[in-house]
Scaffold this motif. Sequence first.
Motif, PDB file in Angstrom:
ATOM      1  N   ARG A  37      83.721  43.741  36.037  1.00  0.00           N
ATOM      2  CA  ARG A  37      84.152  43.377  37.046  1.00  0.00           C
ATOM      3  C   ARG A  37      85.528  42.763  37.175  1.00  0.00           C
ATOM      4  O   ARG A  37      86.357  42.668  38.343  1.00  0.00           O
ATOM      5  N   ILE A  38      86.000  42.306  35.835  1.00  0.00           N
ATOM      6  CA  ILE A  38      87.343  41.898  35.830  1.00  0.00           C
ATOM      7  C   ILE A  38      88.449  42.669  36.171  1.00  0.00           C
ATOM      8  O   ILE A  38      89.673  42.040  36.471  1.00  0.00           O
ATOM      9  N   HIS A  39      88.086  44.151  36.291  1.00  0.00           N
ATOM     10  CA  HIS A  39      89.128  45.106  36.482  1.00  0.00           C
ATOM     11  C   HIS A  39      89.538  45.081  37.981  1.00  0.00           C
ATOM     12  O   HIS A  39      90.811  45.503  38.506  1.00  0.00           O
TER      13      HIS A  39
ATOM     14  N   PHE B 199      83.389  42.635  43.872  1.00  0.00           N
ATOM     15  CA  PHE B 199      82.244  42.082  43.820  1.00  0.00           C
ATOM     16  C   PHE B 199      82.143  40.807  44.545  1.00  0.00           C
ATOM     17  O   PHE B 199      81.031  39.763  43.925  1.00  0.00           O
ATOM     18  N   GLY B 200      82.906  40.647  45.225  1.00  0.00           N
ATOM     19  CA  GLY B 200      82.730  39.377  45.759  1.00  0.00           C
ATOM     20  C   GLY B 200      83.207  37.963  44.790  1.00  0.00           C
ATOM     21  O   GLY B 200      82.853  36.960  45.030  1.00  0.00           O
ATOM     22  N   GLU B 201      83.929  38.462  43.634  1.00  0.00           N
ATOM     23  CA  GLU B 201      84.272  37.545  42.496  1.00  0.00           C
ATOM     24  C   GLU B 201      85.386  36.720  42.913  1.00  0.00           C
ATOM     25  O   GLU B 201      85.654  35.581  42.623  1.00  0.00           O
ATOM     26  N   LEU B 202      86.009  36.989  44.130  1.00  0.00           N
ATOM     27  CA  LEU B 202      87.445  36.282  44.540  1.00  0.00           C
ATOM     28  C   LEU B 202      87.041  35.292  45.761  1.00  0.00           C
ATOM     29  O   LEU B 202      86.639  35.664  46.897  1.00  0.00           O
TER      30      LEU B 202
ATOM     31  N   ARG C 169      84.094  54.381  39.182  1.00  0.00           N
ATOM     32  CA  ARG C 169      83.797  54.287  37.621  1.00  0.00           C
ATOM     33  C   ARG C 169      83.422  52.811  37.402  1.00  0.00           C
ATOM     34  O   ARG C 169      82.406  52.646  36.454  1.00  0.00           O
ATOM     35  N   ILE C 170      84.090  51.879  37.835  1.00  0.00           N
ATOM     36  CA  ILE C 170      83.947  50.429  37.362  1.00  0.00           C
ATOM     37  C   ILE C 170      82.575  50.062  38.069  1.00  0.00           C
ATOM     38  O   ILE C 170      81.963  49.264  37.267  1.00  0.00           O
ATOM     39  N   LEU C 171      82.084  50.292  39.225  1.00  0.00           N
ATOM     40  CA  LEU C 171      80.951  50.155  40.070  1.00  0.00           C
ATOM     41  C   LEU C 171      79.834  50.781  39.049  1.00  0.00           C
ATOM     42  O   LEU C 171      78.853  49.970  38.847  1.00  0.00           O
ATOM     43  N   LYS C 172      80.231  52.019  38.625  1.00  0.00           N
ATOM     44  CA  LYS C 172      79.078  52.350  37.840  1.00  0.00           C
ATOM     45  C   LYS C 172      78.882  51.725  36.273  1.00  0.00           C
ATOM     46  O   LYS C 172      77.650  51.395  35.987  1.00  0.00           O
ATOM     47  N   THR C 173      79.847  51.354  35.937  1.00  0.00           N
ATOM     48  CA  THR C 173      79.707  50.657  34.318  1.00  0.00           C
ATOM     49  C   THR C 173      79.078  49.218  34.722  1.00  0.00           C
ATOM     50  O   THR C 173      78.243  49.047  33.605  1.00  0.00           O
ATOM     51  N   VAL C 174      79.393  48.652  35.792  1.00  0.00           N
ATOM     52  CA  VAL C 174      78.764  47.324  35.935  1.00  0.00           C
ATOM     53  C   VAL C 174      77.284  47.476  36.401  1.00  0.00           C
ATOM     54  O   VAL C 174      76.465  46.814  35.672  1.00  0.00           O
ATOM     55  N   LYS C 175      76.934  48.512  37.226  1.00  0.00           N
ATOM     56  CA  LYS C 175      75.688  48.980  37.521  1.00  0.00           C
ATOM     57  C   LYS C 175      74.880  49.073  36.043  1.00  0.00           C
ATOM     58  O   LYS C 175      73.620  48.818  35.979  1.00  0.00           O
ATOM     59  N   ASP C 176      75.419  49.866  35.348  1.00  0.00           N
ATOM     60  CA  ASP C 176      74.616  50.436  34.181  1.00  0.00           C
ATOM     61  C   ASP C 176      74.614  49.357  33.269  1.00  0.00           C
ATOM     62  O   ASP C 176      73.569  49.295  32.208  1.00  0.00           O
ATOM     63  N   SER C 177      75.161  48.205  33.327  1.00  0.00           N
ATOM     64  CA  SER C 177      75.273  47.201  32.175  1.00  0.00           C
ATOM     65  C   SER C 177      74.180  46.130  32.635  1.00  0.00           C
ATOM     66  O   SER C 177      73.865  45.439  31.829  1.00  0.00           O
TER      67      SER C 177
ATOM     68  N   TYR D 181      92.190  33.154  42.873  1.00  0.00           N
ATOM     69  CA  TYR D 181      93.150  34.383  42.588  1.00  0.00           C
ATOM     70  C   TYR D 181      93.199  35.071  43.801  1.00  0.00           C
ATOM     71  O   TYR D 181      92.171  35.210  44.481  1.00  0.00           O
ATOM     72  N   PRO D 182      94.379  35.690  44.201  1.00  0.00           N
ATOM     73  CA  PRO D 182      94.390  36.305  45.332  1.00  0.00           C
ATOM     74  C   PRO D 182      93.739  37.628  45.636  1.00  0.00           C
ATOM     75  O   PRO D 182      93.498  38.441  44.348  1.00  0.00           O
ATOM     76  N   GLN D 183      93.445  38.091  46.676  1.00  0.00           N
ATOM     77  CA  GLN D 183      93.081  39.244  47.225  1.00  0.00           C
ATOM     78  C   GLN D 183      94.110  40.234  46.983  1.00  0.00           C
ATOM     79  O   GLN D 183      95.287  39.741  47.026  1.00  0.00           O
ATOM     80  N   PRO D 184      93.942  41.449  46.769  1.00  0.00           N
ATOM     81  CA  PRO D 184      94.943  42.374  46.418  1.00  0.00           C
ATOM     82  C   PRO D 184      95.811  42.653  47.691  1.00  0.00           C
ATOM     83  O   PRO D 184      95.425  42.491  48.821  1.00  0.00           O
ATOM     84  N   ILE D 185      97.060  43.009  47.612  1.00  0.00           N
ATOM     85  CA  ILE D 185      98.159  43.203  48.378  1.00  0.00           C
ATOM     86  C   ILE D 185      97.679  44.481  49.231  1.00  0.00           C
ATOM     87  O   ILE D 185      97.478  44.356  50.636  1.00  0.00           O
ATOM     88  N   GLU D 186      97.000  45.371  48.614  1.00  0.00           N
ATOM     89  CA  GLU D 186      96.550  46.604  49.199  1.00  0.00           C
ATOM     90  C   GLU D 186      95.700  47.324  48.271  1.00  0.00           C
ATOM     91  O   GLU D 186      96.012  47.152  47.102  1.00  0.00           O
ATOM     92  N   VAL D 187      94.663  47.910  48.791  1.00  0.00           N
ATOM     93  CA  VAL D 187      93.754  48.890  47.844  1.00  0.00           C
ATOM     94  C   VAL D 187      93.671  50.098  48.378  1.00  0.00           C
ATOM     95  O   VAL D 187      93.426  50.481  49.566  1.00  0.00           O
TER      96      VAL D 187
END
Length: 469
Positions: free
Chosen positions: A428-430, A435-438, A460-468, A444-450
Amino acid sequence: MKTGLVWFKNDLRLHDNEALCQAISKCDQLVFFFSVEPHLYKTIDFKFKKAGINRFKFLEQTLVNLQKKLEDIGGHLIVSSHSAVEELPKLVEAFEISEVYAEDEYAQEELDIKHNIVKLLPEVNFNFYWGKTLYHIDDIPFSIAEIPMTSKAYRIPTSKASRVRPTFKAPEHVVSHPGASSTTFPSYEIYDFTASEYDAAKLFLKGGEDEALSRLRYYTFESHLLTGYRWSRNQSLGLDYSSKFSPYLALGCLSPRLIYEAVKDYESKVKKNQSTWWLIFELVWRDFFTFKGMKMGNALFSSEGYKHKKINFENDQNKFERWQHGTTGIPFIDAHMRQLNETGYMSNRGRVNCASYFVKDLNIDWTWGAAYFESRLIDYDVSANWMNWHMQTFEIYYTNPVHQSLKYNANDYIAKWIPELTTIKDNRIHAPWLFGELNAETNYPQPIEVYKKWSRSLNRILKTVKDSD
């Protein structure tokens, strides 16, 4: 009695210093001089200094070490807070100097200083020696006007036609002018730095030739880290994933030819592999950037580059400032920028990503980013910095910082430099915004833009978190 002056610049070492060795052999007595050029510490249009506190502090450490080494062999070092254009003529008159010895220059600002001094002192014999590159400028099979525009076209003919010259041994004794004595390094206050700025600069490495030689020994024969360099060099955390020679090369605390000799010795006694080849390759690449930068001239510093390509940059000042401060909301970018601000250093992987994000995503004039890196990097080298930014803007494909963060397992690195995110223990740190972590608690700020182009990486990040889970 012939009195010479050794004018130190970006050759702050005793070993492999041709100007110093020639001065010792040709003069009866010597004066040693360095100018902490005041123009480097002026605030520029971007509201930061041309060279910031990290560079100032690293230079201070380097010159204190050089001064001690000179004094140990009978010398001294006069360090001035005034420009060499102002101070050197005074020394010539005071000590009746007839000869000046110095490393030659190649970039415009330094050449201007050199030419102004030579013009001011027509009665003095100036002796300039090439010392920056692995291959001597007189030994490569190209004139500067003929330097190829690709590294391969430069590297292969040069490696076949040229040989690395042997290093000059460090002198064991010098004869100083009896009236000259060392002076202390100027206070940071002279250059309008504050005590809090000075104390807050936590340099990644300590400056000086002794530290440089120690690092060279450590990375080669003491640790054998060189053997794995090819595969570890793209990491960002810690000291040992790469050589860390660049800050010492930048100020000339370490000669590229001495590195070459050490690597060749390592190959014969320990191991020769892709890593040893790669380190020498990077020294040759450094040469290429120097010579190509000389060919480009001042076009290297132009927004349109040497190809005169117009890009419609947005140049949003708020986005520029958020990038500087490491508050873009993209953890991989912000961690690198915060490390740069505090320590004066950033990994190669970080530089590529921060520059690509700056130009391709934030759409800000690349010269703004290059100027900021110039201000902050303790390994600032005019050719390497501006050429890398130039290439990132005009010649290299986009680098996705979210993909790179996951690919290079930057979890621990991000947590170290962004304490707001240290409670996040998985991938989630990436991309914590997914993930509603902000929230107010993380600060820690929201991204300027995604951007849409990040979608595959974010999935891929979502999948790795789900798999773990």
